[in-house]
Motif scaffolding. Structure first.
Motif, PDB file in Angstrom:
ATOM      1  N   ASP A  65      31.108  -2.002 -54.942  1.00 43.38           N
ATOM      2  CA  ASP A  65      32.019  -2.763 -55.972  1.00 43.38           C
ATOM      3  C   ASP A  65      32.574  -2.479 -56.918  1.00 43.38           C
ATOM      4  O   ASP A  65      31.878  -1.526 -57.414  1.00 43.38           O
ATOM      5  CB  ASP A  65      31.022  -4.287 -56.354  1.00 43.38           C
ATOM      6  CG  ASP A  65      31.767  -5.305 -57.308  1.00 43.38           C
ATOM      7  OD1 ASP A  65      32.733  -4.814 -57.628  1.00 43.38           O
ATOM      8  OD2 ASP A  65      30.769  -5.857 -57.786  1.00 43.38           O
ATOM      9  N   ARG A 101      28.806 -12.863 -45.038  1.00 42.84           N
ATOM     10  CA  ARG A 101      28.369 -13.690 -45.846  1.00 42.84           C
ATOM     11  C   ARG A 101      26.808 -13.757 -46.160  1.00 42.84           C
ATOM     12  O   ARG A 101      26.537 -14.037 -47.193  1.00 42.84           O
ATOM     13  CB  ARG A 101      28.612 -15.057 -44.759  1.00 42.84           C
ATOM     14  CG  ARG A 101      29.494 -15.803 -44.325  1.00 42.84           C
ATOM     15  CD  ARG A 101      29.603 -16.842 -43.402  1.00 42.84           C
ATOM     16  NE  ARG A 101      28.519 -17.166 -42.092  1.00 42.84           N
ATOM     17  CZ  ARG A 101      29.713 -16.483 -40.842  1.00 42.84           C
ATOM     18  NH1 ARG A 101      31.003 -16.872 -41.250  1.00 42.84           N
ATOM     19  NH2 ARG A 101      28.835 -16.631 -39.949  1.00 42.84           N
ATOM     20  N   GLU A 131      27.494 -12.284 -49.726  1.00 43.68           N
ATOM     21  CA  GLU A 131      27.120 -13.347 -50.720  1.00 43.68           C
ATOM     22  C   GLU A 131      26.783 -13.674 -51.084  1.00 43.68           C
ATOM     23  O   GLU A 131      25.870 -13.408 -52.631  1.00 43.68           O
ATOM     24  CB  GLU A 131      28.682 -13.716 -50.395  1.00 43.68           C
ATOM     25  CG  GLU A 131      29.807 -13.536 -50.572  1.00 43.68           C
ATOM     26  CD  GLU A 131      31.074 -14.004 -49.640  1.00 43.68           C
ATOM     27  OE1 GLU A 131      30.657 -15.248 -48.945  1.00 43.68           O
ATOM     28  OE2 GLU A 131      31.938 -13.596 -49.712  1.00 43.68           O
ATOM     29  N   ARG A 132      25.249 -14.293 -49.948  1.00 44.70           N
ATOM     30  CA  ARG A 132      23.827 -14.487 -50.685  1.00 44.70           C
ATOM     31  C   ARG A 132      23.223 -13.542 -51.091  1.00 44.70           C
ATOM     32  O   ARG A 132      22.377 -13.491 -52.191  1.00 44.70           O
ATOM     33  CB  ARG A 132      23.793 -15.268 -48.984  1.00 44.70           C
ATOM     34  CG  ARG A 132      24.054 -15.947 -48.653  1.00 44.70           C
ATOM     35  CD  ARG A 132      22.640 -17.295 -47.675  1.00 44.70           C
ATOM     36  NE  ARG A 132      21.733 -17.490 -47.679  1.00 44.70           N
ATOM     37  CZ  ARG A 132      20.939 -17.688 -46.720  1.00 44.70           C
ATOM     38  NH1 ARG A 132      21.402 -17.763 -45.824  1.00 44.70           N
ATOM     39  NH2 ARG A 132      19.730 -17.707 -47.355  1.00 44.70           N
ATOM     40  N   VAL A 133      22.893 -12.421 -50.393  1.00 47.68           N
ATOM     41  CA  VAL A 133      22.226 -11.745 -51.456  1.00 47.68           C
ATOM     42  C   VAL A 133      22.420 -11.085 -52.874  1.00 47.68           C
ATOM     43  O   VAL A 133      21.510 -11.072 -53.395  1.00 47.68           O
ATOM     44  CB  VAL A 133      21.978 -10.253 -50.231  1.00 47.68           C
ATOM     45  CG1 VAL A 133      21.134  -8.617 -50.301  1.00 47.68           C
ATOM     46  CG2 VAL A 133      20.939 -10.328 -49.049  1.00 47.68           C
ATOM     47  N   LEU A 134      23.713 -10.280 -52.069  1.00 48.78           N
ATOM     48  CA  LEU A 134      23.849 -10.800 -53.899  1.00 48.78           C
ATOM     49  C   LEU A 134      24.911 -11.129 -54.508  1.00 48.78           C
ATOM     50  O   LEU A 134      24.635 -10.782 -55.983  1.00 48.78           O
ATOM     51  CB  LEU A 134      25.424  -8.934 -53.780  1.00 48.78           C
ATOM     52  CG  LEU A 134      25.298  -7.857 -52.932  1.00 48.78           C
ATOM     53  CD1 LEU A 134      26.223  -6.882 -52.470  1.00 48.78           C
ATOM     54  CD2 LEU A 134      24.661  -7.127 -52.865  1.00 48.78           C
ATOM     55  N   GLU A 135      24.941 -11.980 -54.203  1.00 51.03           N
ATOM     56  CA  GLU A 135      25.947 -13.288 -55.279  1.00 51.03           C
ATOM     57  C   GLU A 135      26.513 -12.768 -55.859  1.00 51.03           C
ATOM     58  O   GLU A 135      27.199 -12.365 -57.187  1.00 51.03           O
ATOM     59  CB  GLU A 135      24.466 -13.367 -56.175  1.00 51.03           C
ATOM     60  CG  GLU A 135      23.239 -14.117 -55.921  1.00 51.03           C
ATOM     61  CD  GLU A 135      21.815 -14.357 -56.913  1.00 51.03           C
ATOM     62  OE1 GLU A 135      22.124 -13.994 -58.012  1.00 51.03           O
ATOM     63  OE2 GLU A 135      20.923 -15.128 -56.483  1.00 51.03           O
ATOM     64  N   LYS A 136      27.350 -12.502 -55.000  1.00 56.55           N
ATOM     65  CA  LYS A 136      29.152 -11.696 -55.795  1.00 56.55           C
ATOM     66  C   LYS A 136      29.525 -12.336 -54.197  1.00 56.55           C
ATOM     67  O   LYS A 136      29.788 -12.264 -53.039  1.00 56.55           O
ATOM     68  CB  LYS A 136      29.221 -10.217 -55.405  1.00 56.55           C
ATOM     69  CG  LYS A 136      28.312  -9.520 -56.459  1.00 56.55           C
ATOM     70  CD  LYS A 136      28.545  -8.107 -56.687  1.00 56.55           C
ATOM     71  CE  LYS A 136      27.971  -7.274 -58.082  1.00 56.55           C
ATOM     72  NZ  LYS A 136      27.596  -6.304 -58.259  1.00 56.55           N
ATOM     73  N   LYS A 137      31.333 -12.179 -54.827  1.00 56.38           N
ATOM     74  CA  LYS A 137      31.954 -12.408 -53.557  1.00 56.38           C
ATOM     75  C   LYS A 137      32.572 -11.206 -52.792  1.00 56.38           C
ATOM     76  O   LYS A 137      32.978  -9.895 -53.385  1.00 56.38           O
ATOM     77  CB  LYS A 137      33.205 -13.078 -54.302  1.00 56.38           C
ATOM     78  CG  LYS A 137      34.548 -13.611 -53.192  1.00 56.38           C
ATOM     79  CD  LYS A 137      33.966 -14.977 -52.319  1.00 56.38           C
ATOM     80  CE  LYS A 137      35.720 -15.030 -51.764  1.00 56.38           C
ATOM     81  NZ  LYS A 137      34.789 -16.355 -50.569  1.00 56.38           N
TER      82      LYS A 137
END
Length: 181
Positions: free
Chosen positions: A119, A155, A158-164
Motif C-alpha cells: 500500500d 477480493r 479487500e475483505r481481509v485488509l478492508e482497503k481497496k
C-alpha cells in the motif's frame, strides 16, 4: 510430491521446485537494499547460510532475474511503500455463487497465498510472481490466464485488509516484465 534431495542432486530440481525456490528467494529478499547482481548474490548466499534456501534451491535461483525485478519500476515501488507484505496467506468463506454460478446460498472456503501486496497510500497493489518461461511478447496472452486468480486474490485482500485494491500486477521473472491485469 517432494523429490528427495539425493535424486534432486543427481537430476536437478523439477520446474515446480525451481519455481518454489524463486518464490522463497522473493519472500526473503531485501527490497530496499542495493539491487545489483553482486548484492543480490550476496543476499542469496546469506539466505542459504541461514537455512532459508537449500544449496540446490540457491543454485536454481538466477541473481540477475531478481536484480532485474529490484531495479524495475514495480520493485522500486514495493521497496518505497510504507506497507508491504509477502507470502500473505488467507482463508475466507465466500459465497459459492461468486465462483459457481447457480450454486445458490452456499459458501465455499477460499484459501490462497498472495505473493506480495503493498500500500503506497493510494490503495493496495496485489503482486503475483510468475516463474513461467515464456516467449518474449507473449506476456499479455499468458497473463490473461492468471486473471481469475488475481481477481480472487484482490477480493480476498479487500475483505481481509478492508482497503481497496487499485492494481493487480504480474511480474514474469524469466522475462523481466510486469503486466497489470
Amino acid at each position: 510430491i517432494y523429490r528427495p534431495d539425493f535424486i534432486a542432486r543427481e537430476r536437478g530440481l523439477t520446474p515446480a521446485q525451481r519455481g518454489t525456490a524463486l518464490h522463497l528467494a522473493m519472500q526473503y529478499l531485501q527490497l530496499d537494499g542495493p539491487g545489483d547482481v553482486r548484492a543480490v548474490t550476496a543476499q542469496l548466499e546469506r539466505l542459504e547460510a541461514d537455512g532459508f534456501l537449500t544449496r540446490l534451491q540457491r543454485q536454481a535461483v538466477e541473481p540477475a532475474r531478481l536484480s532485474a525485478f529490484l531495479c524495475s519500476p514495480l520493485g522500486r515501488e514495493m521497496a518505497r511503500a510504507p506497507e508491504c507484505r509477502r507470502e500473505f496467506k488467507f482463508s475466507l468463506l465466500v459465497p459459492a455463487e461468486e465462483y459457481f454460478p447457480g450454486a445458490g446460498e452456499e459458501t465455499v472456503l477460499l484459501q490462497g497465498v498472495v505473493d506480495a501486496w503493498f500500500d503506497s497510500g493510494a490503495g493496495v497493489t496485489g503482486v503475483d510472481f510468475k516463474s513461467d518461461r515464456i516467449a518474449p511478447g507473449s506476456e499479455r496472452d499468458r497473463g490473461e490466464t492468471y486473471r481469475p486468480q488475481l481477481e480472487a486474490y484482490s477480493r480476498a485482500l479487500e475483505r481481509v485488509l478492508e482497503k481497496k485494491v487499485v492494481r493487480r500486477a504480474l511480474y514474469f521473472l524469466a522475462a523481466g516484465e510486469t503486466m497489470e491485469i
